[in-house]
Design a protein around this motif. Structure first.
Motif, PDB file in Angstrom:
ATOM      1  N   SER A  43       0.835  -1.210   0.000  1.00  7.32           N
ATOM      2  CA  SER A  43       0.000   0.000   0.000  1.00  7.32           C
ATOM      3  C   SER A  43       0.868   1.258   0.000  1.00  7.32           C
ATOM      4  O   SER A  43       0.580   2.222  -0.724  1.00  7.32           O
ATOM      5  CB  SER A  43      -0.919  -0.003   1.229  1.00  7.32           C
ATOM      6  OG  SER A  43      -1.740  -1.149   1.238  1.00  7.32           O
ATOM      7  N   LEU A  44       1.916   1.254   0.804  1.00  6.68           N
ATOM      8  CA  LEU A  44       2.802   2.418   0.850  1.00  6.68           C
ATOM      9  C   LEU A  44       3.551   2.602  -0.469  1.00  6.68           C
ATOM     10  O   LEU A  44       3.809   3.733  -0.889  1.00  6.68           O
ATOM     11  CB  LEU A  44       3.797   2.269   2.005  1.00  6.68           C
ATOM     12  CG  LEU A  44       3.195   2.279   3.415  1.00  6.68           C
ATOM     13  CD1 LEU A  44       4.282   2.024   4.458  1.00  6.68           C
ATOM     14  CD2 LEU A  44       2.511   3.610   3.699  1.00  6.68           C
ATOM     15  N   LYS A  45       3.901   1.497  -1.116  1.00  6.80           N
ATOM     16  CA  LYS A  45       4.585   1.596  -2.401  1.00  6.80           C
ATOM     17  C   LYS A  45       3.672   2.217  -3.457  1.00  6.80           C
ATOM     18  O   LYS A  45       4.106   3.030  -4.274  1.00  6.80           O
ATOM     19  CB  LYS A  45       5.047   0.206  -2.851  1.00  6.80           C
ATOM     20  CG  LYS A  45       5.912   0.232  -4.100  1.00  6.80           C
ATOM     21  CD  LYS A  45       6.435  -1.163  -4.424  1.00  6.80           C
ATOM     22  CE  LYS A  45       7.335  -1.126  -5.662  1.00  6.80           C
ATOM     23  NZ  LYS A  45       7.862  -2.483  -5.985  1.00  6.80           N
ATOM     24  N   LYS A  46       2.394   1.827  -3.441  1.00  8.19           N
ATOM     25  CA  LYS A  46       1.438   2.428  -4.374  1.00  8.19           C
ATOM     26  C   LYS A  46       1.245   3.915  -4.079  1.00  8.19           C
ATOM     27  O   LYS A  46       0.951   4.694  -4.991  1.00  8.19           O
ATOM     28  CB  LYS A  46       0.095   1.710  -4.281  1.00  8.19           C
ATOM     29  CG  LYS A  46       0.120   0.289  -4.847  1.00  8.19           C
ATOM     30  CD  LYS A  46      -1.246  -0.362  -4.754  1.00  8.19           C
ATOM     31  CE  LYS A  46      -1.215  -1.781  -5.328  1.00  8.19           C
ATOM     32  NZ  LYS A  46      -2.540  -2.440  -5.216  1.00  8.19           N
ATOM     33  N   ALA A  47       1.411   4.307  -2.813  1.00  4.52           N
ATOM     34  CA  ALA A  47       1.287   5.713  -2.435  1.00  4.52           C
ATOM     35  C   ALA A  47       2.579   6.489  -2.686  1.00  4.52           C
ATOM     36  O   ALA A  47       2.679   7.657  -2.302  1.00  4.52           O
ATOM     37  CB  ALA A  47       0.886   5.826  -0.970  1.00  4.52           C
ATOM     38  N   HIS A  48       3.564   5.829  -3.303  1.00  2.00           N
ATOM     39  CA  HIS A  48       4.853   6.450  -3.668  1.00  2.00           C
ATOM     40  C   HIS A  48       5.633   6.924  -2.436  1.00  2.00           C
ATOM     41  O   HIS A  48       6.304   7.958  -2.488  1.00  2.00           O
ATOM     42  CB  HIS A  48       4.633   7.627  -4.634  1.00  2.00           C
ATOM     43  CG  HIS A  48       3.901   7.247  -5.885  1.00  2.00           C
ATOM     44  ND1 HIS A  48       4.462   6.461  -6.876  1.00  2.00           N
ATOM     45  CD2 HIS A  48       2.628   7.516  -6.295  1.00  2.00           C
ATOM     46  CE1 HIS A  48       3.576   6.284  -7.861  1.00  2.00           C
ATOM     47  NE2 HIS A  48       2.457   6.907  -7.526  1.00  2.00           N
ATOM     48  N   VAL A  49       5.512   6.175  -1.347  1.00  2.00           N
ATOM     49  CA  VAL A  49       6.330   6.446  -0.165  1.00  2.00           C
ATOM     50  C   VAL A  49       7.697   5.814  -0.396  1.00  2.00           C
ATOM     51  O   VAL A  49       7.800   4.660  -0.824  1.00  2.00           O
ATOM     52  CB  VAL A  49       5.678   5.869   1.104  1.00  2.00           C
ATOM     53  CG1 VAL A  49       6.561   6.105   2.325  1.00  2.00           C
ATOM     54  CG2 VAL A  49       4.301   6.494   1.316  1.00  2.00           C
ATOM     55  N   ARG A  50       8.758   6.564  -0.133  1.00  2.00           N
ATOM     56  CA  ARG A  50      10.100   6.045  -0.403  1.00  2.00           C
ATOM     57  C   ARG A  50      10.399   4.816   0.447  1.00  2.00           C
ATOM     58  O   ARG A  50       9.844   4.627   1.525  1.00  2.00           O
ATOM     59  CB  ARG A  50      11.167   7.119  -0.186  1.00  2.00           C
ATOM     60  CG  ARG A  50      11.328   7.602   1.219  1.00  2.00           C
ATOM     61  CD  ARG A  50      12.433   8.658   1.284  1.00  2.00           C
ATOM     62  NE  ARG A  50      12.745   9.056   2.638  1.00  2.00           N
ATOM     63  CZ  ARG A  50      12.177  10.039   3.277  1.00  2.00           C
ATOM     64  NH1 ARG A  50      11.262  10.758   2.673  1.00  2.00           N
ATOM     65  NH2 ARG A  50      12.535  10.338   4.519  1.00  2.00           N
ATOM     66  N   ARG A  51      11.314   3.999  -0.067  1.00  2.00           N
ATOM     67  CA  ARG A  51      11.575   2.691   0.527  1.00  2.00           C
ATOM     68  C   ARG A  51      12.013   2.787   1.975  1.00  2.00           C
ATOM     69  O   ARG A  51      11.571   2.006   2.831  1.00  2.00           O
ATOM     70  CB  ARG A  51      12.639   1.965  -0.299  1.00  2.00           C
ATOM     71  CG  ARG A  51      12.982   0.594   0.263  1.00  2.00           C
ATOM     72  CD  ARG A  51      14.069  -0.064  -0.556  1.00  2.00           C
ATOM     73  NE  ARG A  51      14.494  -1.312   0.063  1.00  2.00           N
ATOM     74  CZ  ARG A  51      15.457  -2.085  -0.418  1.00  2.00           C
ATOM     75  NH1 ARG A  51      16.085  -1.733  -1.524  1.00  2.00           N
ATOM     76  NH2 ARG A  51      15.787  -3.200   0.209  1.00  2.00           N
ATOM     77  N   ALA A  52      12.921   3.712   2.289  1.00  2.00           N
ATOM     78  CA  ALA A  52      13.429   3.816   3.658  1.00  2.00           C
ATOM     79  C   ALA A  52      12.301   4.105   4.641  1.00  2.00           C
ATOM     80  O   ALA A  52      12.235   3.505   5.719  1.00  2.00           O
ATOM     81  CB  ALA A  52      14.488   4.917   3.734  1.00  2.00           C
ATOM     82  N   LEU A  53      11.393   5.006   4.271  1.00  2.00           N
ATOM     83  CA  LEU A  53      10.278   5.331   5.157  1.00  2.00           C
ATOM     84  C   LEU A  53       9.306   4.160   5.273  1.00  2.00           C
ATOM     85  O   LEU A  53       8.745   3.916   6.344  1.00  2.00           O
ATOM     86  CB  LEU A  53       9.559   6.581   4.634  1.00  2.00           C
ATOM     87  CG  LEU A  53       8.487   7.177   5.554  1.00  2.00           C
ATOM     88  CD1 LEU A  53       9.073   7.494   6.920  1.00  2.00           C
ATOM     89  CD2 LEU A  53       7.895   8.438   4.929  1.00  2.00           C
ATOM     90  N   ARG A  54       9.148   3.401   4.188  1.00  2.00           N
ATOM     91  CA  ARG A  54       8.281   2.208   4.248  1.00  2.00           C
ATOM     92  C   ARG A  54       8.838   1.208   5.254  1.00  2.00           C
ATOM     93  O   ARG A  54       8.088   0.629   6.055  1.00  2.00           O
ATOM     94  CB  ARG A  54       8.181   1.547   2.870  1.00  2.00           C
ATOM     95  CG  ARG A  54       7.474   2.360   1.825  1.00  2.00           C
ATOM     96  CD  ARG A  54       6.975   1.469   0.688  1.00  2.00           C
ATOM     97  NE  ARG A  54       8.021   0.653   0.104  1.00  2.00           N
ATOM     98  CZ  ARG A  54       8.698   0.981  -0.980  1.00  2.00           C
ATOM     99  NH1 ARG A  54       8.458   2.148  -1.576  1.00  2.00           N
ATOM    100  NH2 ARG A  54       9.614   0.173  -1.480  1.00  2.00           N
TER     101      ARG A  54
END
Length: 289
Positions: A43-54
């Protein structure tokens, strides 16, 4: 002895339903945590949240769920222990653990802050406290840096959080400089034009973005030195390659223009006249004059 065993057996059967309920709850929460670890990153990847924050968000959720699971499971298995009492005991024990593992927790918190703020990321070239290389991995506790000589350095995150870090690849371009000297008998303006034309012809010099700059820098011992500055790629390999091409191009251009690139001269002065001794060989043997 027999009575004691009977008491143990009776006690075990009395608390067995509580243990079964605790195991069922623990198994349910284990499945829930696995589902969270699978769904949240997507879900976070689809929201374009950067990997480190995910990674930080998933880690905090996982720790929170496991803490909740442990407290509730303990409460179900042993009803006399309430969540409040468990948290109190956990707080007292946490203080003792905190003092014992101060450095570990310091690096842990520094890792979380680095991953959230992300001053540098994987593949960046950085320099900090003598460590100079490319970042390969950033974990919660430490950062892995591959130095330019191929060696891997694993450094604690607290070091990068508390000390200045030079990020060499924070932009695509970086400025670099070389010094070139010409003889005192050469025309300075003519030499400047020859050098700047040679530098602009090098393919790694980004004169389309930033101008090439050349300044007569100083009167050196045997030459007038020019400071040549230009912009090129920001990685260490880009810098070395560009310097190699620029030095070769400037040397070639100065040679073609007949400009002398001097080397140091030494003049020896003696207080007394020197006697010159000449040796010659003849039929009568060696003769000194």
């Amino acid at each position: 002895m027999r009575n004691q065993l009977e008491n143990y057996t009776v006690g075990f059967w009395r608390i067995l339903p509580q243990l079964v309920a605790a195991v069922v709850f623990f198994t349910f929460m284990f499945i829930v945590i696995r589902i969270v670890q699978w769904i949240v990153p997507k879900s976070l990847k689809k929201a374009h949240v950067r990997r480190a924050l995910r990674d930080v968000i998933v880690m905090l959720l996982t720790v929170g769920f496991w803490l909740f699971t442990a407290l509730i499971t303990l409460t179900i298995a042993v009803p006399t222990i309430t969540p409040g009492k468990a948290l109190t005991a956990l707080g007292v024990g946490g203080v003792a653990i905190g003092f014992a593992f101060k450095d570990v927790f310091e690096n842990f918190l520094a890792g979380i802050l680095l991953l959230i703020r992300e001053p540098f990321s994987v593949d960046d070239f950085i320099e900090c406290e003598g460590i100079d290389g490319q970042v390969e991995e950033i974990t919660i506790r430490d950062t892995h840096v591959r130095q330019t000589d191929g060696q891997m350095v694993v450094a604690p995150n607290a070091m990068f959080f508390k000390n200045p870090v030079t990020i060499r690849t924070s932009t695509a371009l970086r400025r670099t400089t070389v010094i070139c000297g010409v003889a005192y008998g050469e025309d300075v303006d003519h030499c400047r034009e020859v050098i700047i034309d040679a530098v602009k012809q090098v393919d790694s010099v980004r004169d389309d973005v930033r101008d090439v700059q050349i300044f007569a820098q100083e009167f050196a011992a045997s030459s007038i030195n020019f400071e040549i500055t230009w912009w090129t790629g920001s990685t260490p390999l880009d810098i070395r390659r560009s310097r190699d091409k620029v030095v070769a191009a400037v040397k070639r251009a100065l040679d073609d223009a007949g400009v002398e690139i001097p080397f140091p001269y030494q003049t020896l002065t003696f207080k007394e006249p020197l006697t010159i001794v000449q040796q010659s060989s003849g039929s009568d043997g060696d003769k000194n004059i």
